[in-house]
Design a protein around this motif. Structure first.
Motif, short mmCIF file in Angstrom:
data_model
loop_
_atom_site.label_atom_id
_atom_site.label_comp_id
_atom_site.label_asym_id
_atom_site.label_seq_id
_atom_site.Cartn_x
_atom_site.Cartn_y
_atom_site.Cartn_z
N ASP A 162 27.68 17.23 -30.48
CA ASP A 162 26.35 16.84 -30.02
C ASP A 162 25.93 17.75 -28.87
O ASP A 162 26.64 18.68 -28.50
CB ASP A 162 26.30 15.36 -29.62
N THR A 163 24.77 17.48 -28.29
CA THR A 163 24.24 18.36 -27.26
C THR A 163 25.13 18.40 -26.03
O THR A 163 25.34 19.47 -25.43
CB THR A 163 22.81 17.92 -26.85
N ASP A 164 25.71 17.26 -25.64
CA ASP A 164 26.64 17.25 -24.51
C ASP A 164 27.81 18.19 -24.77
O ASP A 164 28.22 18.95 -23.88
CB ASP A 164 27.17 15.84 -24.26
N GLY A 165 28.36 18.11 -25.97
CA GLY A 165 29.49 18.96 -26.31
C GLY A 165 29.13 20.43 -26.31
O GLY A 165 29.94 21.29 -25.93
N MET A 166 27.90 20.73 -26.72
CA MET A 166 27.48 22.14 -26.74
C MET A 166 27.26 22.68 -25.33
O MET A 166 27.48 23.86 -25.07
CB MET A 166 26.23 22.28 -27.60
N ILE A 167 26.84 21.81 -24.43
CA ILE A 167 26.72 22.22 -23.02
C ILE A 167 28.11 22.57 -22.48
O ILE A 167 28.30 23.60 -21.83
CB ILE A 167 26.06 21.11 -22.19
N ALA A 168 29.09 21.71 -22.76
CA ALA A 168 30.46 21.98 -22.32
C ALA A 168 31.00 23.26 -22.96
O ALA A 168 31.67 24.06 -22.30
CB ALA A 168 31.36 20.79 -22.65
N LEU A 169 30.69 23.44 -24.23
CA LEU A 169 31.16 24.63 -24.94
C LEU A 169 30.57 25.90 -24.33
O LEU A 169 31.27 26.90 -24.16
CB LEU A 169 30.78 24.53 -26.42
N TYR A 170 29.30 25.84 -23.98
CA TYR A 170 28.70 27.02 -23.35
C TYR A 170 29.36 27.29 -21.99
O TYR A 170 29.71 28.43 -21.67
CB TYR A 170 27.19 26.83 -23.16
N ARG A 172 32.35 26.54 -20.84
CA ARG A 172 33.77 26.90 -20.79
C ARG A 172 34.15 28.04 -21.72
O ARG A 172 35.24 28.60 -21.59
CB ARG A 172 34.61 25.67 -21.13
N ALA A 173 33.31 28.35 -22.69
CA ALA A 173 33.71 29.38 -23.66
C ALA A 173 32.60 30.36 -23.99
O ALA A 173 32.77 31.57 -23.84
CB ALA A 173 34.23 28.71 -24.94
N ALA A 174 31.46 29.87 -24.47
CA ALA A 174 30.42 30.77 -24.95
C ALA A 174 29.89 31.70 -23.86
O ALA A 174 29.64 32.89 -24.10
CB ALA A 174 29.28 29.97 -25.56
N SER A 175 29.73 31.17 -22.64
CA SER A 175 29.19 31.99 -21.55
C SER A 175 30.12 33.16 -21.22
O SER A 175 29.66 34.22 -20.77
CB SER A 175 28.95 31.14 -20.31
N ARG A 176 31.42 32.98 -21.47
CA ARG A 176 32.39 34.04 -21.17
C ARG A 176 32.30 35.20 -22.16
O ARG A 176 32.87 36.26 -21.92
CB ARG A 176 33.81 33.46 -21.18
N LEU A 177 31.61 34.98 -23.26
CA LEU A 177 31.43 36.04 -24.25
C LEU A 177 30.25 36.93 -23.92
O LEU A 177 29.94 37.87 -24.66
CB LEU A 177 31.25 35.42 -25.64
#
Length: 352
Positions: A162-170, A172-177
């Motif tokens: 869900d959107t909360d999970g995607m915020i966390a994903l960005y 902790r992981a996606a932003s590092r890419l």
């Protein structure tokens, strides 16, 4: 009088004969009239109903598939001609825990990197890897450039997220890419409404799948099972409800979370867009049109680009966009529509 006394017996006998003929016809037709939910086959060969093989794990506080694993979803028929010879769709998970090719986390200087965040629609459940919109988009952009840089598409979608999970994903992981563009795939089931959650369960969730599992007292008969299933499925369709204005107002927190993610992405000087991918149900009279309209109005007010798939999807019957009668995830045609919409959005950025 004797003849009249025999009438009930004759009628009963005729009914039994008719039912017998109907049952024989159903058994001859077999899979043409009867379906079962998909089976999941793990890389060790173990099987389970619908889910529970290749389950998501938690790593660094994020949901993802177990890295470097594989599994299959297998169906009882191949209505769209997209499955393999065994009516299965294979999934291969990369070392990062996503259904994508391997890639170097360190972005080369000559690369414009697009990261896709989403749920099972973006994972492409029920669709071969090369036909999901992430791969179609990557193929279509091959050889093209944005600001003189080669374009790379990375798929970091997680089923059920869900959107909360995607915020966390960005975070902790996606932003590092170091992405140049982040595209959030938004689905109506991300909206925090109890009515919508109930509808989701009826339409593509447990209640829908259970419609293909008749009670034991009927399971022996294909004809009786078919009749029971049709009654259940008609109830599923007719019970879809629209959201009230009160629910829309209360659920506005979801829109705020989309804005939060947008602000996080933009604070890093990265572009952000939302791909609105609605549930595939009654598209000719979409029950959540007011919700999609409200979201689009919100995004426009916040100057967040929106790629709304509803108008393009609504040109088709909902069932023509399903993976399978028992699985209402978007099929290859729906993914093609999504990839073309994303290409149109990117067209103004692609170098001439």
């Amino acid at each position: 009088m004797a003849f009249r006394a025999k009438l009930p017996a004759l009628a009963g006998g005729s009914l039994l004969v008719t039912l017998g003929i109907v049952e024989i016809a159903f058994r001859i037709l077999g899979s043409a009239v009867s379906h079962r939910p998909r089976i999941v086959v793990g890389q060790d060969g173990k099987t389970a109903d619908w889910c529970c093989v290749g389950e998501l794990t938690i790593e660094d506080g994020l949901y993802k598939f177990p890295p470097r694993t594989s599994f299959k979803h297998c169906y009882d028929s191949n209505p769209n001609g997209e499955f393999d010879a065994e009516n299965c769709v294979p999934y291969r998970i990369n070392s990062a825990g996503y259904r994508d090719v391997e890639y170097d986390a360190n972005k080369p200087l000559d690369v414009f990197r697009i990261v896709l965040l989403g749920d099972s629609f973006t994972v492409g459940e029920g669709v071969p890897f090369e036909r999901i919109f992430a791969r179609r988009l990557a193929s279509a952009l091959e050889g093209k450039a944005i600001r003189g840089k080669n374009i790379q598409v990375l798929n970091m979608a997680v089923s059920g997220e869900d959107t909360d999970g995607m915020i966390a994903l960005y975070h902790r992981a996606a932003s590092r890419l170091d992405p140049d563009l982040v595209v959030l795939q938004w689905n109506t089931n991300d909206f925090p409404s109890s009515k919508l959650a109930q509808d989701h369960q009826r339409l593509i969730g447990i209640q829908y799948r259970d419609s293909f599992r008749p009670p034991a007292i009927l399971a022996w008969s294909m004809a009786a099972s078919f009749a029971w299933r049709q009654v259940r499925l008609r109830s599923v369709s007719s019970n879809v409800v629209s959201l009230t204005e009160d629910e829309l107002a209360r659920g506005g927190t979801n829109f705020t979370k989309v804005l939060l993610l947008s602000n996080l992405v933009r604070s890093r000087q990265q572009e952000f867009a939302v791909l609105v991918f609605p549930e595939l149900v009654r598209l000719e009279d979409y029950p959540y049109a007011n919700l999609v309209g409200r979201l689009n109005t919100f995004l426009a007010a916040e100057k967040i680009p929106a790629i709304n798939l509803l108008p393009d999807l609504a040109r088709h019957r909902d069932r023509d966009l399903w993976v399978h009668e028992t699985d209402h995830h978007p099929n290859g045609l729906a993914h093609e529509i999504a990839s073309q919409a994303l290409l149109r959005y990117l067209s103004t950025r692609i170098d001439p």
